[in-house]
Design a protein around this motif. Structure first.
Motif, PDB file in Angstrom:
ATOM      1  N   MET A   1       0.843  -1.178   0.000  1.00  0.00           N
ATOM      2  CA  MET A   1       0.000   0.000   0.000  1.00  0.00           C
ATOM      3  C   MET A   1       0.889   1.243   0.000  1.00  0.00           C
ATOM      4  O   MET A   1       1.891   1.303   0.691  1.00  0.00           O
ATOM      5  N   ARG A   2       0.502   2.227  -0.796  1.00  0.00           N
ATOM      6  CA  ARG A   2       1.200   3.519  -0.832  1.00  0.00           C
ATOM      7  C   ARG A   2       0.374   4.550  -0.081  1.00  0.00           C
ATOM      8  O   ARG A   2      -0.850   4.559  -0.171  1.00  0.00           O
ATOM      9  N   LEU A   3       1.095   5.414   0.648  1.00  0.00           N
ATOM     10  CA  LEU A   3       0.439   6.450   1.441  1.00  0.00           C
ATOM     11  C   LEU A   3       1.012   7.813   1.107  1.00  0.00           C
ATOM     12  O   LEU A   3       2.163   7.932   0.688  1.00  0.00           O
ATOM     13  N   ARG A   4       0.187   8.830   1.321  1.00  0.00           N
ATOM     14  CA  ARG A   4       0.645  10.224   1.245  1.00  0.00           C
ATOM     15  C   ARG A   4       0.386  10.858   2.608  1.00  0.00           C
ATOM     16  O   ARG A   4      -0.713  10.739   3.150  1.00  0.00           O
ATOM     17  N   VAL A   5       1.381  11.512   3.155  1.00  0.00           N
ATOM     18  CA  VAL A   5       1.227  12.252   4.400  1.00  0.00           C
ATOM     19  C   VAL A   5       1.367  13.740   4.101  1.00  0.00           C
ATOM     20  O   VAL A   5       2.215  14.149   3.310  1.00  0.00           O
ATOM     21  N   GLU A   6       0.488  14.517   4.694  1.00  0.00           N
ATOM     22  CA  GLU A   6       0.552  15.974   4.630  1.00  0.00           C
ATOM     23  C   GLU A   6       0.591  16.460   6.075  1.00  0.00           C
ATOM     24  O   GLU A   6      -0.180  15.972   6.906  1.00  0.00           O
TER      25      GLU A   6
ATOM     26  N   VAL B   1       0.778  19.415  15.962  1.00  0.00           N
ATOM     27  CA  VAL B   1       1.154  18.829  14.679  1.00  0.00           C
ATOM     28  C   VAL B   1      -0.137  18.374  14.024  1.00  0.00           C
ATOM     29  O   VAL B   1      -0.864  17.546  14.572  1.00  0.00           O
ATOM     30  N   SER B   2      -0.437  18.951  12.880  1.00  0.00           N
ATOM     31  CA  SER B   2      -1.621  18.555  12.124  1.00  0.00           C
ATOM     32  C   SER B   2      -1.152  17.682  10.980  1.00  0.00           C
ATOM     33  O   SER B   2      -0.246  18.062  10.234  1.00  0.00           O
ATOM     34  N   LEU B   3      -1.779  16.506  10.858  1.00  0.00           N
ATOM     35  CA  LEU B   3      -1.385  15.658   9.745  1.00  0.00           C
ATOM     36  C   LEU B   3      -2.565  14.886   9.202  1.00  0.00           C
ATOM     37  O   LEU B   3      -3.554  14.673   9.882  1.00  0.00           O
ATOM     38  N   GLN B   4      -2.401  14.523   7.966  1.00  0.00           N
ATOM     39  CA  GLN B   4      -3.406  13.733   7.258  1.00  0.00           C
ATOM     40  C   GLN B   4      -2.661  12.660   6.494  1.00  0.00           C
ATOM     41  O   GLN B   4      -1.640  12.932   5.860  1.00  0.00           O
ATOM     42  N   VAL B   5      -3.153  11.434   6.577  1.00  0.00           N
ATOM     43  CA  VAL B   5      -2.556  10.322   5.847  1.00  0.00           C
ATOM     44  C   VAL B   5      -3.621   9.733   4.939  1.00  0.00           C
ATOM     45  O   VAL B   5      -4.729   9.435   5.383  1.00  0.00           O
ATOM     46  N   ASN B   6      -3.285   9.623   3.644  1.00  0.00           N
ATOM     47  CA  ASN B   6      -4.218   9.074   2.660  1.00  0.00           C
ATOM     48  C   ASN B   6      -3.622   7.861   1.970  1.00  0.00           C
ATOM     49  O   ASN B   6      -2.426   7.854   1.655  1.00  0.00           O
ATOM     50  N   VAL B   7      -4.451   6.876   1.719  1.00  0.00           N
ATOM     51  CA  VAL B   7      -4.065   5.741   0.888  1.00  0.00           C
ATOM     52  C   VAL B   7      -4.176   6.219  -0.552  1.00  0.00           C
ATOM     53  O   VAL B   7      -5.218   6.739  -0.972  1.00  0.00           O
ATOM     54  N   ILE B   8      -3.078   6.070  -1.321  1.00  0.00           N
ATOM     55  CA  ILE B   8      -3.094   6.561  -2.701  1.00  0.00           C
ATOM     56  C   ILE B   8      -2.916   5.442  -3.719  1.00  0.00           C
ATOM     57  O   ILE B   8      -2.889   5.708  -4.906  1.00  0.00           O
ATOM     58  N   GLY B   9      -2.765   4.215  -3.261  1.00  0.00           N
ATOM     59  CA  GLY B   9      -2.641   3.108  -4.204  1.00  0.00           C
ATOM     60  C   GLY B   9      -1.888   1.943  -3.601  1.00  0.00           C
ATOM     61  O   GLY B   9      -1.623   1.902  -2.402  1.00  0.00           O
ATOM     62  N   GLU B  10      -1.556   1.028  -4.455  1.00  0.00           N
ATOM     63  CA  GLU B  10      -0.814  -0.158  -4.065  1.00  0.00           C
ATOM     64  C   GLU B  10       0.634  -0.020  -4.504  1.00  0.00           C
ATOM     65  O   GLU B  10       0.933   0.613  -5.504  1.00  0.00           O
ATOM     66  N   ASP B  11       1.536  -0.639  -3.735  1.00  0.00           N
ATOM     67  CA  ASP B  11       2.936  -0.695  -4.151  1.00  0.00           C
ATOM     68  C   ASP B  11       3.036  -1.550  -5.398  1.00  0.00           C
ATOM     69  O   ASP B  11       2.317  -2.528  -5.566  1.00  0.00           O
ATOM     70  N   THR B  12       3.942  -1.157  -6.274  1.00  0.00           N
ATOM     71  CA  THR B  12       4.186  -1.981  -7.465  1.00  0.00           C
ATOM     72  C   THR B  12       5.471  -2.760  -7.250  1.00  0.00           C
ATOM     73  O   THR B  12       6.466  -2.190  -6.786  1.00  0.00           O
ATOM     74  N   PRO B  13       5.449  -4.040  -7.548  1.00  0.00           N
ATOM     75  CA  PRO B  13       6.645  -4.853  -7.321  1.00  0.00           C
ATOM     76  C   PRO B  13       7.784  -4.485  -8.239  1.00  0.00           C
ATOM     77  O   PRO B  13       7.700  -3.877  -9.220  1.00  0.00           O
TER      78      PRO B  13
END
Length: 83
Positions: A1-6, A71-83
């Motif tokens: 799973m890939r994540l984005r943190v802001e 500390v304000s943060l947001q974590v979003n799932v942005i996709g799957e890891d590619t092998p």
């Protein structure tokens, strides 16, 4: 799973970056993440779930230890890891 943190840290200082902001940016810039973007009012980074979560843990601990009062943060799932 890939994540984005802001995230942002407070308190703000428009004249000079506070120690907690500098530390938080260093944590993200030195972590094994990609698509890192740091700026004066917000920061983002992307990577695999383990890498992002490890970086977030270090970010929170080090920013708070360096004087952050919020500390304000947001974590979003942005996709799957590619092998």
């Amino acid at each position: 799973m890939r994540l984005r943190v802001e995230f942002t840290t407070e308190p703000f200082d428009l004249d000079e970056a506070p120690a907690h902001a500098v530390v938080a940016r260093e944590v993200i810039q030195t972590a094994e993440l990609d698509a890192v973007d740091v700026g004066p009012f917000g920061n983002t980074a992307e990577g695999g779930a383990d890498q992002v979560l490890t970086a977030v843990d270090a970010l929170l601990r080090q920013a708070l230890a360096s004087g952050a009062t919020r500390v304000s943060l947001q974590v979003n799932v942005i996709g799957e890891d590619t092998p």
